[in-house]
Design a protein around this motif. Sequence first.
Motif, PDB file in Angstrom:
ATOM      1  N   GLY A 136      14.199   4.561 -19.964  1.00  0.00           N
ATOM      2  CA  GLY A 136      13.606   5.364 -18.892  1.00  0.00           C
ATOM      3  C   GLY A 136      12.614   4.554 -18.073  1.00  0.00           C
ATOM      4  O   GLY A 136      12.580   4.646 -16.845  1.00  0.00           O
ATOM      5  N   ARG A 137      11.801   3.746 -18.754  1.00  0.00           N
ATOM      6  CA  ARG A 137      10.820   2.904 -18.069  1.00  0.00           C
ATOM      7  C   ARG A 137      11.523   1.884 -17.174  1.00  0.00           C
ATOM      8  O   ARG A 137      11.150   1.676 -16.023  1.00  0.00           O
ATOM      9  CB  ARG A 137       9.951   2.196 -19.107  1.00  0.00           C
ATOM     10  CG  ARG A 137       8.712   1.561 -18.568  1.00  0.00           C
ATOM     11  CD  ARG A 137       7.825   0.993 -19.681  1.00  0.00           C
ATOM     12  NE  ARG A 137       7.579   1.951 -20.762  1.00  0.00           N
ATOM     13  CZ  ARG A 137       8.023   1.800 -22.021  1.00  0.00           C
ATOM     14  NH1 ARG A 137       8.702   0.734 -22.364  1.00  0.00           N
ATOM     15  NH2 ARG A 137       7.767   2.709 -22.935  1.00  0.00           N
ATOM     16  N   SER A 138      12.566   1.267 -17.712  1.00  0.00           N
ATOM     17  CA  SER A 138      13.316   0.279 -16.927  1.00  0.00           C
ATOM     18  C   SER A 138      13.974   0.918 -15.709  1.00  0.00           C
ATOM     19  O   SER A 138      13.975   0.336 -14.621  1.00  0.00           O
ATOM     20  CB  SER A 138      14.383  -0.378 -17.796  1.00  0.00           C
ATOM     21  OG  SER A 138      13.801  -1.080 -18.855  1.00  0.00           O
ATOM     22  N   LEU A 139      14.518   2.095 -15.894  1.00  0.00           N
ATOM     23  CA  LEU A 139      15.147   2.804 -14.778  1.00  0.00           C
ATOM     24  C   LEU A 139      14.114   3.155 -13.716  1.00  0.00           C
ATOM     25  O   LEU A 139      14.353   2.983 -12.515  1.00  0.00           O
ATOM     26  CB  LEU A 139      15.840   4.069 -15.280  1.00  0.00           C
ATOM     27  CG  LEU A 139      16.554   4.914 -14.241  1.00  0.00           C
ATOM     28  CD1 LEU A 139      17.702   4.132 -13.621  1.00  0.00           C
ATOM     29  CD2 LEU A 139      17.072   6.181 -14.875  1.00  0.00           C
ATOM     30  N   GLY A 140      12.937   3.620 -14.138  1.00  0.00           N
ATOM     31  CA  GLY A 140      11.875   3.959 -13.192  1.00  0.00           C
ATOM     32  C   GLY A 140      11.399   2.745 -12.412  1.00  0.00           C
ATOM     33  O   GLY A 140      11.170   2.816 -11.201  1.00  0.00           O
ATOM     34  N   GLU A 141      11.241   1.608 -13.088  1.00  0.00           N
ATOM     35  CA  GLU A 141      10.823   0.382 -12.410  1.00  0.00           C
ATOM     36  C   GLU A 141      11.882  -0.078 -11.409  1.00  0.00           C
ATOM     37  O   GLU A 141      11.558  -0.542 -10.324  1.00  0.00           O
ATOM     38  CB  GLU A 141      10.552  -0.721 -13.427  1.00  0.00           C
ATOM     39  CG  GLU A 141       9.293  -0.510 -14.227  1.00  0.00           C
ATOM     40  CD  GLU A 141       9.090  -1.565 -15.297  1.00  0.00           C
ATOM     41  OE1 GLU A 141       9.898  -2.517 -15.372  1.00  0.00           O
ATOM     42  OE2 GLU A 141       8.118  -1.435 -16.055  1.00  0.00           O
ATOM     43  N   GLY A 142      13.145   0.070 -11.791  1.00  0.00           N
ATOM     44  CA  GLY A 142      14.224  -0.312 -10.883  1.00  0.00           C
ATOM     45  C   GLY A 142      14.236   0.532  -9.622  1.00  0.00           C
ATOM     46  O   GLY A 142      14.401   0.017  -8.511  1.00  0.00           O
ATOM     47  N   ILE A 143      14.039   1.816  -9.768  1.00  0.00           N
ATOM     48  CA  ILE A 143      13.998   2.721  -8.612  1.00  0.00           C
ATOM     49  C   ILE A 143      12.805   2.388  -7.728  1.00  0.00           C
ATOM     50  O   ILE A 143      12.907   2.354  -6.502  1.00  0.00           O
ATOM     51  CB  ILE A 143      13.969   4.186  -9.076  1.00  0.00           C
ATOM     52  CG1 ILE A 143      15.306   4.560  -9.712  1.00  0.00           C
ATOM     53  CG2 ILE A 143      13.649   5.131  -7.923  1.00  0.00           C
ATOM     54  CD1 ILE A 143      15.310   5.906 -10.394  1.00  0.00           C
ATOM     55  N   LYS A 144      11.649   2.117  -8.365  1.00  0.00           N
ATOM     56  CA  LYS A 144      10.438   1.782  -7.610  1.00  0.00           C
ATOM     57  C   LYS A 144      10.637   0.492  -6.815  1.00  0.00           C
ATOM     58  O   LYS A 144      10.285   0.421  -5.634  1.00  0.00           O
ATOM     59  CB  LYS A 144       9.253   1.630  -8.566  1.00  0.00           C
ATOM     60  CG  LYS A 144       7.935   1.371  -7.871  1.00  0.00           C
ATOM     61  CD  LYS A 144       6.774   1.390  -8.840  1.00  0.00           C
ATOM     62  CE  LYS A 144       6.797   0.147  -9.693  1.00  0.00           C
ATOM     63  NZ  LYS A 144       5.594   0.005 -10.532  1.00  0.00           N
TER      64      LYS A 144
ATOM     65  N   PHE B  43      13.488  -0.741  -5.802  1.00  0.00           N
ATOM     66  CA  PHE B  43      14.476  -0.477  -4.759  1.00  0.00           C
ATOM     67  C   PHE B  43      13.811   0.166  -3.548  1.00  0.00           C
ATOM     68  O   PHE B  43      14.035  -0.251  -2.405  1.00  0.00           O
ATOM     69  CB  PHE B  43      15.570   0.434  -5.316  1.00  0.00           C
ATOM     70  CG  PHE B  43      16.626   0.784  -4.315  1.00  0.00           C
ATOM     71  CD1 PHE B  43      17.584  -0.137  -3.950  1.00  0.00           C
ATOM     72  CD2 PHE B  43      16.660   2.040  -3.749  1.00  0.00           C
ATOM     73  CE1 PHE B  43      18.568   0.184  -3.031  1.00  0.00           C
ATOM     74  CE2 PHE B  43      17.634   2.378  -2.830  1.00  0.00           C
ATOM     75  CZ  PHE B  43      18.592   1.442  -2.474  1.00  0.00           C
ATOM     76  N   LYS B  44      12.958   1.162  -3.789  1.00  0.00           N
ATOM     77  CA  LYS B  44      12.258   1.825  -2.688  1.00  0.00           C
ATOM     78  C   LYS B  44      11.315   0.856  -1.991  1.00  0.00           C
ATOM     79  O   LYS B  44      11.181   0.887  -0.767  1.00  0.00           O
ATOM     80  CB  LYS B  44      11.479   3.033  -3.199  1.00  0.00           C
ATOM     81  CG  LYS B  44      12.363   4.192  -3.584  1.00  0.00           C
ATOM     82  CD  LYS B  44      11.543   5.370  -4.050  1.00  0.00           C
ATOM     83  CE  LYS B  44      12.423   6.536  -4.424  1.00  0.00           C
ATOM     84  NZ  LYS B  44      11.618   7.691  -4.872  1.00  0.00           N
ATOM     85  N   LYS B  45      10.651  -0.004  -2.759  1.00  0.00           N
ATOM     86  CA  LYS B  45       9.750  -0.998  -2.183  1.00  0.00           C
ATOM     87  C   LYS B  45      10.524  -1.962  -1.288  1.00  0.00           C
ATOM     88  O   LYS B  45      10.084  -2.307  -0.197  1.00  0.00           O
ATOM     89  CB  LYS B  45       9.042  -1.761  -3.296  1.00  0.00           C
ATOM     90  CG  LYS B  45       8.047  -2.771  -2.813  1.00  0.00           C
ATOM     91  CD  LYS B  45       7.386  -3.469  -3.988  1.00  0.00           C
ATOM     92  CE  LYS B  45       6.468  -4.570  -3.513  1.00  0.00           C
ATOM     93  NZ  LYS B  45       5.887  -5.304  -4.666  1.00  0.00           N
ATOM     94  N   GLY B  46      11.697  -2.374  -1.740  1.00  0.00           N
ATOM     95  CA  GLY B  46      12.536  -3.262  -0.941  1.00  0.00           C
ATOM     96  C   GLY B  46      12.974  -2.604   0.358  1.00  0.00           C
ATOM     97  O   GLY B  46      13.017  -3.249   1.408  1.00  0.00           O
ATOM     98  N   LEU B  47      13.307  -1.329   0.307  1.00  0.00           N
ATOM     99  CA  LEU B  47      13.714  -0.615   1.521  1.00  0.00           C
ATOM    100  C   LEU B  47      12.557  -0.522   2.511  1.00  0.00           C
ATOM    101  O   LEU B  47      12.752  -0.720   3.712  1.00  0.00           O
ATOM    102  CB  LEU B  47      14.206   0.791   1.181  1.00  0.00           C
ATOM    103  CG  LEU B  47      15.574   0.896   0.527  1.00  0.00           C
ATOM    104  CD1 LEU B  47      15.890   2.341   0.199  1.00  0.00           C
ATOM    105  CD2 LEU B  47      16.653   0.304   1.402  1.00  0.00           C
ATOM    106  N   SER B  48      11.363  -0.228   2.011  1.00  0.00           N
ATOM    107  CA  SER B  48      10.225  -0.097   2.916  1.00  0.00           C
ATOM    108  C   SER B  48       9.838  -1.451   3.507  1.00  0.00           C
ATOM    109  O   SER B  48       9.455  -1.536   4.668  1.00  0.00           O
ATOM    110  CB  SER B  48       9.033   0.529   2.204  1.00  0.00           C
ATOM    111  OG  SER B  48       8.540  -0.324   1.201  1.00  0.00           O
TER     112      SER B  48
END
Length: 59
Positions: A29-37, A39-44
């Motif tokens: 769950g932690r790894s998935l959350g970091e990956g999503i974070k 990804f969003k950072k890269g988009l911004s």
Amino acid sequence: MHFPLPWQLLLVLLIVVVIFGASRLPQLGRSLGEGIKNFKKGLSEEEEEKPKLNKKEEE
């Protein structure tokens, strides 16, 4: 769109627990959350770079 029923969600959760084990679920769950974070950072960051690139092209 068809949403999964509660018993189907429980079945998927049971399969995940059997495959990965209960002790690894928080780590997954932690790894998935970091990956999503990330990804969003890269988009911004990409959206911030677009105006900079457009200004350079105009000059």
